[in-house]
Motif scaffolding. Structure first.
Motif, PDB file in Angstrom:
ATOM      1  N   SER A 227       0.810  -1.220   0.000  1.00  0.00           N
ATOM      2  CA  SER A 227       0.000   0.000   0.000  1.00  0.00           C
ATOM      3  C   SER A 227       0.840   1.266   0.000  1.00  0.00           C
ATOM      4  CB  SER A 227      -0.918   0.011   1.222  1.00  0.00           C
ATOM      5  OG  SER A 227      -0.159  -0.121   2.411  1.00  0.00           O
ATOM      6  N   ARG A 228       2.176   1.122  -0.062  1.00  0.00           N
ATOM      7  CA  ARG A 228       3.105   2.259  -0.112  1.00  0.00           C
ATOM      8  C   ARG A 228       2.870   3.218   1.060  1.00  0.00           C
ATOM      9  NH1 ARG A 228       2.367   0.996  -5.605  1.00  0.00           N
ATOM     10  NH2 ARG A 228       4.334   0.795  -6.729  1.00  0.00           N
ATOM     11  N   ARG A 229       2.907   2.666   2.234  1.00  0.00           N
ATOM     12  CA  ARG A 229       2.802   3.461   3.462  1.00  0.00           C
ATOM     13  C   ARG A 229       3.874   2.980   4.427  1.00  0.00           C
ATOM     14  NH1 ARG A 229       1.091   0.125   7.324  1.00  0.00           N
ATOM     15  NH2 ARG A 229      -0.372  -1.560   6.839  1.00  0.00           N
ATOM     16  N   HIS A 230       4.154   3.797   5.425  1.00  0.00           N
ATOM     17  CA  HIS A 230       5.143   3.439   6.432  1.00  0.00           C
ATOM     18  C   HIS A 230       4.610   2.327   7.331  1.00  0.00           C
ATOM     19  CE1 HIS A 230       8.226   6.468   5.652  1.00  0.00           C
ATOM     20  NE2 HIS A 230       7.237   7.331   5.405  1.00  0.00           N
ATOM     21  N   CYS A 231       5.536   1.633   7.976  1.00  0.00           N
ATOM     22  CA  CYS A 231       5.165   0.505   8.827  1.00  0.00           C
ATOM     23  C   CYS A 231       4.404   0.997  10.052  1.00  0.00           C
ATOM     24  CB  CYS A 231       6.406  -0.269   9.274  1.00  0.00           C
ATOM     25  SG  CYS A 231       7.435  -0.862   7.932  1.00  0.00           S
ATOM     26  N   SER A 232       3.646   0.099  10.614  1.00  0.00           N
ATOM     27  CA  SER A 232       2.946   0.402  11.854  1.00  0.00           C
ATOM     28  C   SER A 232       3.964   0.543  12.983  1.00  0.00           C
ATOM     29  CB  SER A 232       1.953  -0.714  12.183  1.00  0.00           C
ATOM     30  OG  SER A 232       1.426  -0.548  13.477  1.00  0.00           O
ATOM     31  N   PRO A 233       3.795   1.530  13.874  1.00  0.00           N
ATOM     32  CA  PRO A 233       4.746   1.662  14.989  1.00  0.00           C
ATOM     33  C   PRO A 233       4.683   0.500  15.962  1.00  0.00           C
ATOM     34  CG  PRO A 233       2.884   3.166  15.235  1.00  0.00           C
ATOM     35  CD  PRO A 233       2.771   2.582  13.868  1.00  0.00           C
ATOM     36  N   GLU A 234       3.665  -0.326  15.863  1.00  0.00           N
ATOM     37  CA  GLU A 234       3.519  -1.471  16.767  1.00  0.00           C
ATOM     38  C   GLU A 234       4.011  -2.764  16.142  1.00  0.00           C
ATOM     39  OE1 GLU A 234      -0.545  -1.662  17.838  1.00  0.00           O
ATOM     40  OE2 GLU A 234      -0.548   0.232  18.953  1.00  0.00           O
ATOM     41  N   ILE A 235       4.838  -2.653  15.089  1.00  0.00           N
ATOM     42  CA  ILE A 235       5.293  -3.877  14.420  1.00  0.00           C
ATOM     43  C   ILE A 235       6.162  -4.711  15.355  1.00  0.00           C
ATOM     44  CG2 ILE A 235       7.282  -2.674  13.400  1.00  0.00           C
ATOM     45  CD1 ILE A 235       6.939  -4.525  10.976  1.00  0.00           C
ATOM     46  N   LEU A 236       6.978  -4.055  16.189  1.00  0.00           N
ATOM     47  CA  LEU A 236       7.714  -4.766  17.236  1.00  0.00           C
ATOM     48  C   LEU A 236       6.971  -4.548  18.556  1.00  0.00           C
ATOM     49  CD1 LEU A 236      11.451  -4.037  16.334  1.00  0.00           C
ATOM     50  CD2 LEU A 236      10.204  -6.169  16.078  1.00  0.00           C
TER      51      LEU A 236
ATOM     52  N   VAL B  65      13.075  -1.901   5.214  1.00  0.00           N
ATOM     53  CA  VAL B  65      11.751  -1.477   4.762  1.00  0.00           C
ATOM     54  C   VAL B  65      11.496  -0.024   5.153  1.00  0.00           C
ATOM     55  CG1 VAL B  65       9.269  -1.881   5.012  1.00  0.00           C
ATOM     56  CG2 VAL B  65      10.820  -3.820   4.794  1.00  0.00           C
ATOM     57  N   GLU B  66      11.893   0.381   6.349  1.00  0.00           N
ATOM     58  CA  GLU B  66      11.732   1.775   6.754  1.00  0.00           C
ATOM     59  C   GLU B  66      12.580   2.706   5.886  1.00  0.00           C
ATOM     60  OE1 GLU B  66      12.720   1.798  10.855  1.00  0.00           O
ATOM     61  OE2 GLU B  66      10.701   1.230  11.524  1.00  0.00           O
ATOM     62  N   GLU B  67      13.797   2.249   5.515  1.00  0.00           N
ATOM     63  CA  GLU B  67      14.625   3.052   4.619  1.00  0.00           C
ATOM     64  C   GLU B  67      13.981   3.173   3.247  1.00  0.00           C
ATOM     65  OE1 GLU B  67      17.970   5.329   3.452  1.00  0.00           O
ATOM     66  OE2 GLU B  67      17.096   4.789   5.394  1.00  0.00           O
ATOM     67  N   LEU B  68      13.371   2.095   2.767  1.00  0.00           N
ATOM     68  CA  LEU B  68      12.654   2.140   1.497  1.00  0.00           C
ATOM     69  C   LEU B  68      11.490   3.117   1.560  1.00  0.00           C
ATOM     70  CD1 LEU B  68      12.020   1.062  -1.351  1.00  0.00           C
ATOM     71  CD2 LEU B  68      10.735  -0.787  -0.262  1.00  0.00           C
ATOM     72  N   GLY B  69      10.752   3.093   2.664  1.00  0.00           N
ATOM     73  CA  GLY B  69       9.642   4.036   2.807  1.00  0.00           C
ATOM     74  C   GLY B  69      10.109   5.474   2.848  1.00  0.00           C
ATOM     75  N   ARG B  70      11.252   5.719   3.441  1.00  0.00           N
ATOM     76  CA  ARG B  70      11.764   7.092   3.507  1.00  0.00           C
ATOM     77  C   ARG B  70      12.227   7.575   2.131  1.00  0.00           C
ATOM     78  NH1 ARG B  70      16.417   9.719   3.785  1.00  0.00           N
ATOM     79  NH2 ARG B  70      17.611   7.780   3.600  1.00  0.00           N
ATOM     80  N   LEU B  71      12.963   6.729   1.397  1.00  0.00           N
ATOM     81  CA  LEU B  71      13.452   7.131   0.077  1.00  0.00           C
ATOM     82  C   LEU B  71      12.329   7.235  -0.944  1.00  0.00           C
ATOM     83  CD1 LEU B  71      16.697   4.949  -0.123  1.00  0.00           C
ATOM     84  CD2 LEU B  71      16.527   7.383   0.413  1.00  0.00           C
ATOM     85  N   ALA B  72      11.334   6.361  -0.845  1.00  0.00           N
ATOM     86  CA  ALA B  72      10.226   6.366  -1.801  1.00  0.00           C
ATOM     87  C   ALA B  72       9.082   7.284  -1.394  1.00  0.00           C
ATOM     88  CB  ALA B  72       9.689   4.944  -1.982  1.00  0.00           C
ATOM     89  N   CYS B  73       9.250   7.983  -0.264  1.00  0.00           N
ATOM     90  CA  CYS B  73       8.231   8.921   0.210  1.00  0.00           C
ATOM     91  C   CYS B  73       6.884   8.240   0.404  1.00  0.00           C
ATOM     92  CB  CYS B  73       8.100  10.112  -0.744  1.00  0.00           C
ATOM     93  SG  CYS B  73       9.618  11.086  -0.908  1.00  0.00           S
ATOM     94  N   PHE B  74       6.887   7.129   1.125  1.00  0.00           N
ATOM     95  CA  PHE B  74       5.628   6.467   1.451  1.00  0.00           C
ATOM     96  C   PHE B  74       4.786   7.383   2.349  1.00  0.00           C
ATOM     97  CE2 PHE B  74       7.170   1.773   0.985  1.00  0.00           C
ATOM     98  CZ  PHE B  74       7.226   1.955  -0.375  1.00  0.00           C
ATOM     99  N   LYS B  75       3.494   7.209   2.269  1.00  0.00           N
ATOM    100  CA  LYS B  75       2.600   8.003   3.118  1.00  0.00           C
ATOM    101  C   LYS B  75       2.707   7.531   4.563  1.00  0.00           C
ATOM    102  CE  LYS B  75      -1.413   5.001   2.327  1.00  0.00           C
ATOM    103  NZ  LYS B  75      -2.794   4.923   1.829  1.00  0.00           N
ATOM    104  N   GLU B  76       2.361   8.432   5.458  1.00  0.00           N
ATOM    105  CA  GLU B  76       2.458   8.132   6.873  1.00  0.00           C
ATOM    106  C   GLU B  76       1.380   7.135   7.287  1.00  0.00           C
ATOM    107  OE1 GLU B  76       4.790   8.993   8.917  1.00  0.00           O
ATOM    108  OE2 GLU B  76       5.839  10.199   7.398  1.00  0.00           O
ATOM    109  N   TYR B  77       1.730   6.364   8.316  1.00  0.00           N
ATOM    110  CA  TYR B  77       0.793   5.357   8.817  1.00  0.00           C
ATOM    111  C   TYR B  77      -0.318   6.032   9.629  1.00  0.00           C
ATOM    112  CZ  TYR B  77      -1.077   1.584  11.679  1.00  0.00           C
ATOM    113  OH  TYR B  77      -1.914   0.705  12.309  1.00  0.00           O
ATOM    114  N   GLU B  78      -1.537   5.573   9.396  1.00  0.00           N
ATOM    115  CA  GLU B  78      -2.693   6.017  10.156  1.00  0.00           C
ATOM    116  C   GLU B  78      -3.455   4.801  10.640  1.00  0.00           C
ATOM    117  OE1 GLU B  78      -5.033   8.585   7.775  1.00  0.00           O
ATOM    118  OE2 GLU B  78      -3.468  10.135   7.547  1.00  0.00           O
TER     119      GLU B  78
END
Length: 538
Positions: free
Chosen positions: A366-375, A497-510
């Motif tokens: 979905s081209r969004r950042h990971c959930s903060p609760e992944i860990l 994956v977080e680095e990929l989201g930062r470079l690809a400008c993924f949308k923020e997680y909601e």
């Protein structure tokens, strides 16, 4: 006497008749099998055609696009006005379509631009050399052309070893070499070399134009989308493999030994196979994606090489899954009564790791950042529960009688020596016959000692393994350590994956994003099967 001979002839004829009947019956059965296979053949062909198209419908579309492109380029031969303008050089356009038109737009652009650029440079250089050599004599002209072919051929071939050239323009260099040699050498016997170079470049440009038109405008397949979906597919495959592997390890059913061919049909094997075999495929798709235009809503350079880095981390993660899967087929297995003591924390830990990988897959899809609760705390709690469960059973991992193994080894060695150790006493007087007898006895003694070692080794290893008290829990200790290793390597996957989201400008997680329906389709098969290798340089 006559009656005996006649009876023997009748028996022989009856025997030949029975063998003849058997041959006729075998021929009939063979024909019946052949007829049955012939009847089933059309059905098998149709099932194969349907299966290949059902796995990925884009294959059908690509086949139709190739057929339409070949039909369009054949009009240069079929239509009289076009044939008069192009002539026999129209065959180069047909060959270009066959070689250049690939499954994805990026691959077609890469090969098409390489082919056009190589042809243009080769034609220009060949014309320049012909212009210089034209004023010289007949002999000097041949020497000059030969020297030019040698120097240009050696220099271009050496350039193919440059990493950047080899990665991006290797096909163009091959086309440059081929076109340059054809035009330069043939110019020695042809008067108008400029027309020869112009006609070939003109027909190749027509073929490349048709290929680009079909790839970019008519149902395009993007290498970037294939690389994106392939990464999602690999993450989900690893998640399913880990969970299925742990569930099978603690299942009540007995684990059956499988052959190598049957292992390929194992769903656990399929889950991590695509990850282990993805290195060259990821690099190729990233290269082709870099050639593609910015077709997404964000017109910026997409970090395709980050997908390659993520693929390398996933392969490192996949090696642990392979070792985890190998614990299901080891020769020494922990009894199920012992496994049951650690079932709940192990299954829970595997489920949390699988959930983490699935969350990463959903975020990329979905081209969004990971959930903060992944860990989340659940993963740490499951890891702590497994640690406590192992600590609560110290006798399973630390044997109490340390001398038992040594005593069993001594008994095994004594038993083997009594069974196979036999000496031969020889006389102190050494005659010729006694010397021969002594030599033979030494050979027998050496053979008996060798047989003793061969028998002793499997007996000692088997007794030593079965005598150790912690041997029953030792395979599970390896399994548990690999399971914990997946938790440690999960951190590296999350970082990439977080680095990929930062470079690809993924949308923020909601909150609630995990319930969004995504239109990005996961490939049903490995996308590398869609890329048909075409090595023709014509």
């Amino acid at each position: 006497m006559f009656r005996k001979v006649h009876a023997g002839m009748e028996m022989e004829m009856s025997g030949n008749g029975e063998s003849g009947k058997e041959m006729v019956n075998s021929e009939k059965s063979y024909m019946q099998v052949f007829v049955e296979k012939t009847k089933r053949y059309p059905g098998l062909v149709w099932k194969t055609i349907w299966k290949v198209g059902k796995e990925d419908p884009r294959r059908v579309i690509h086949a139709l696009k190739v057929g339409l492109s070949l039909t369009l380029v054949s009009l240069l031969y079929l239509m009289e006005p076009l044939f008069e303008g192009v002539g026999q050089n129209a065959i180069w356009a047909v060959m270009t379509v066959v070689v250049v038109l690939e499954f994805t737009a990026g691959a077609t652009l890469c090969k098409g631009l390489n082919r056009g650029l190589g042809t243009l440079l080769a034609g220009s250089l060949a014309f320049f050399i012909e212009y210089i050599a034209n004023d010289s004599g007949h002999t000097l002209r041949a020497v000059f052309i030969g020297a030019a072919v040698f120097l240009i051929g050696a220099a271009a071939t050496y350039m193919r070893f440059f990493p950047y050239i080899k990665k991006n323009f290797d096909y163009g260099v091959v086309i440059f070499l081929l076109t340059f040699n054809l035009i330069t050498v043939s110019s020695y016997r042809v008067d108008n070399v400029l027309k020869l170079a112009h006609d070939r470049f003109y027909t190749i440009a027509i073929g490349c134009g048709i290929c680009l038109l079909m790839s970019l405008l008519i149902f395009p397949n993007w290498s970037g989308e294939d690389l994106h979906n392939s990464t999602v597919f690999k993450l989900e495959g690893l998640a399913k493999s880990i969970e299925a592997c742990v569930n099978e390890y603690f299942s009540d059913a007995e684990i059956k030994e499988e052959t190598h061919d049957k292992t390929k049909e194992d769903p656990i094997y399929k889950g991590f196979k695509a990850v282990l075999d993805s290195k060259s495929n990821d690099e190729t798709m990233a290269l082709h994606a870099s050639w593609e235009p910015r077709h997404s809503r964000h017109c910026y350079r997409y970090p395709w090489q980050q997908y390659v880095k993520l693929g390398a981390v996933l392969r490192n993660f996949g090696y642990t899954v392979v070792a985890l899967h190998g614990c299901l087929r080891t020769e020494i297995q922990t009894p199920r009564s012992v496994r049951a003591l650690f079932k709940d924390p192990s299954v829970r830990l595997a489920r949390e790791v699988s959930k983490g990988l699935m969350e990463l897959a959903n975020s990329i899809r979905s081209r969004r950042h990971c959930s903060p609760e992944i860990l989340s705390d659940h993963l740490h709690e499951a890891l702590q529960d497994l640690n406590n469960a192992i600590k609560s059973q110290p006798r399973l991992f630390l044997g109490s009688n340390s001398n038992q193994a040594t005593n069993m080894l001594a008994l095994a060695a004594a038993h083997a020596s009594q069974k196979h150790g036999s000496g031969i006493s020889l006389s102190s007087v050494k005659t010729d016959s006694s010397a021969l007898l002594e030599w033979k006895s030494k050979r027998v003694s050496e053979q008996s000692k060798e047989n003793e070692r061969k028998v002793l080794r499997p007996q000692v290893s088997k007794i030593a393994i079965t005598s150790l008290e912690f041997s029953e829990a030792l395979p599970f200790a390896a399994f548990a350590s690999l399971l914990v290793e997946t938790v440690a390597k999960l951190d590296h996957v999350i970082e990439e994956v977080e680095e990929l989201g930062r470079l690809a400008c993924f949308k923020e997680y909601e909150h609630g994003d995990e319930h969004i329906t995504v239109t990005c389709e996961i490939p049903r098969v490995d996308v590398s099967q869609n890329h048909l290798a075409s090595h023709g340089a014509d």
